[in-house]
Enzyme design. Structure first.
Site, PDB file in Angstrom:
ATOM      1  N   GLU A  86      25.048  -7.746  -0.536  1.00 40.17           N
ATOM      2  CA  GLU A  86      23.628  -7.677  -0.155  1.00 40.17           C
ATOM      3  C   GLU A  86      23.433  -6.898   1.150  1.00 40.17           C
ATOM      4  OE1 GLU A  86      21.519  -8.508  -2.247  1.00 40.17           O
ATOM      5  OE2 GLU A  86      22.220 -10.243  -3.406  1.00 40.17           O
ATOM      6  N   HIS A 142      20.918 -14.841   4.078  1.00 35.93           N
ATOM      7  CA  HIS A 142      20.549 -15.033   2.674  1.00 35.93           C
ATOM      8  C   HIS A 142      21.317 -16.244   2.160  1.00 35.93           C
ATOM      9  CE1 HIS A 142      20.223 -14.725  -1.592  1.00 35.93           C
ATOM     10  NE2 HIS A 142      21.489 -14.361  -1.748  1.00 35.93           N
TER      11      HIS A 142
HETATM   12  P1  13P Z   1      28.436 -11.716  -1.650  1.00 36.26           P
HETATM   13  O1  13P Z   1      29.631 -12.578  -1.919  1.00 36.26           O
HETATM   14  O2  13P Z   1      28.670 -10.270  -2.009  1.00 36.26           O
HETATM   15  O3  13P Z   1      27.950 -11.895  -0.225  1.00 36.26           O
HETATM   16  O4  13P Z   1      27.252 -12.159  -2.623  1.00 36.26           O
HETATM   17  C1  13P Z   1      26.736 -13.457  -2.609  1.00 36.26           C
HETATM   18  C2  13P Z   1      25.314 -13.498  -3.014  1.00 36.26           C
HETATM   19  O5  13P Z   1      24.662 -14.491  -2.771  1.00 36.26           O
HETATM   20  C3  13P Z   1      24.696 -12.322  -3.670  1.00 36.26           C
HETATM   21  O6  13P Z   1      23.316 -12.435  -3.755  1.00 36.26           O
HETATM   22 ZN    ZN Z   2      22.582 -14.539  -3.510  1.00 35.30          ZN
END
Ligand code: 13P
Ligand code: ZN
Length: 276
Positions: A122, A145
């Site tokens: 992300e 996030h």
């Molecule tokens: P990542 O492991 O690449 O950070 O992805 C996790 C996620 O929540 C994608 O929306």
């Molecule tokens: Zn996510």
């Protein structure tokens, strides 16, 4: 917790920022918001990039971001690694994340420490927000996030995707929601995780809201530090939890009246935009 990073051991102020990230990622796991590798974090650490850190060589060739972000030139970020678990990051932040430097082209980055851990998928969303924060002279440094259960559940109901409706319902659950999330929650319709389209839509919503909800996926928050971004998410998720508890007891909660909410806005002089 890692005690092995020479980058951190000689920089106590940066160590404190990484310790706070590790503390928050533990909370994300405990809350059930971070299944497997769910969620990601970016924190601007440029203020700690002394000459020795700034001149660290790239561990891998430069990697494209997918966007040109002019305000990020030469900036440094701690970023969660893609596929890495928050609960592992809580114990070993420098093995489950890395420090990146944005290249002079403002369209790519290099990983400089501690290990060549590839940043989160992300990254376009995180860096688009970081670019906006720098562009506007904001004191905010962190983007988060995560996958808060109650808010994601509410995003499955088309009623709550209508402009302003989720904010109104959440604000009306408990006075503190309005007081601590005065800009409310913005909605981004479902989009492919990790996409530039998702990043662009998120940026538009964060300009006007404390937190953004990605339909059927999760939230994105910005904060002065990562604890602040966590609190913003937590305050809104608490209100969603109260709403769902009432529904589980078999009734639609009454909610505070519009007049009661207006009174809080006036008495507490709630801001209509971010404080810095
Ligand atoms: P990542 O492991 O690449 O950070 O992805 C996790 C996620 O929540 C994608 O929306
Ligand atoms: Zn996510």
């Amino acid at each position: 917790m890692d005690n092995t990073s020479s980058i951190l051991s000689s920089r106590p102020a940066l160590q404190a920022v990484i310790d706070q990230i590790a503390e928050v990622t533990g909370y994300l796991w405990q809350k059930g918001w971070a299944e497997r590798n769910g969620g990601n974090i970016t924190v601007n650490i440029t203020e700690f990039a002394d000459a020795a850190l700034a001149s660290l060589p790239a561990l891998v060739p430069a990697i494209p971001i997918g966007k040109v972000l002019p305000y990020l030139q030469g900036q440094f970020f701690y970023v969660k690694g893609t596929g890495k678990r928050m609960r592992d990051l809580a114990r070993h932040p420098m093995r489950n994340g890395s420090i990146i430097r944005i290249c002079p082209d403002c369209a790519s980055y290099e990983i400089i420490a501690d290990e060549p851990v590839l940043p989160t998928s992300e990254l376009p969303s995180h860096l688009a927000l970081q670019n906006y924060l720098l562009q506007t002279g904001s004191c905010y440094k962190a983007t988060l996030h995560t996958h808060p259960i109650e808010l994601v559940a509410m995003s499955h109901n088309p009623r709550f995707l209508k402009e302003g409706e989720l904010t109104r319902v959440l604000w009306s659950m408990i006075p503190e929601t309005l007081a601590f999330a005065p800009l409310g929650i913005g909605i981004v319709p479902y989009n492919l995780p990790g996409s530039v389209e998702l990043a662009d839509a998120t940026l538009e919503q964060i300009k006007k809201h404390d937190v953004v909800l990605w339909e059927k996926h999760g939230t994105v928050a910005v904060g002065q530090d990562i604890m602040d971004a966590f609190d913003q998410t937590d305050v809104l998720c608490k209100a969603a939890n109260i709403y769902m508890c009432a529904r589980n007891m078999g009734f639609e909660p009454e909610g505070m009246t519009p007049e009661a909410m207006r009174q809080i806005q006036q008495v507490f002089r709630l801001p209509a935009e971010r404080p810095c």
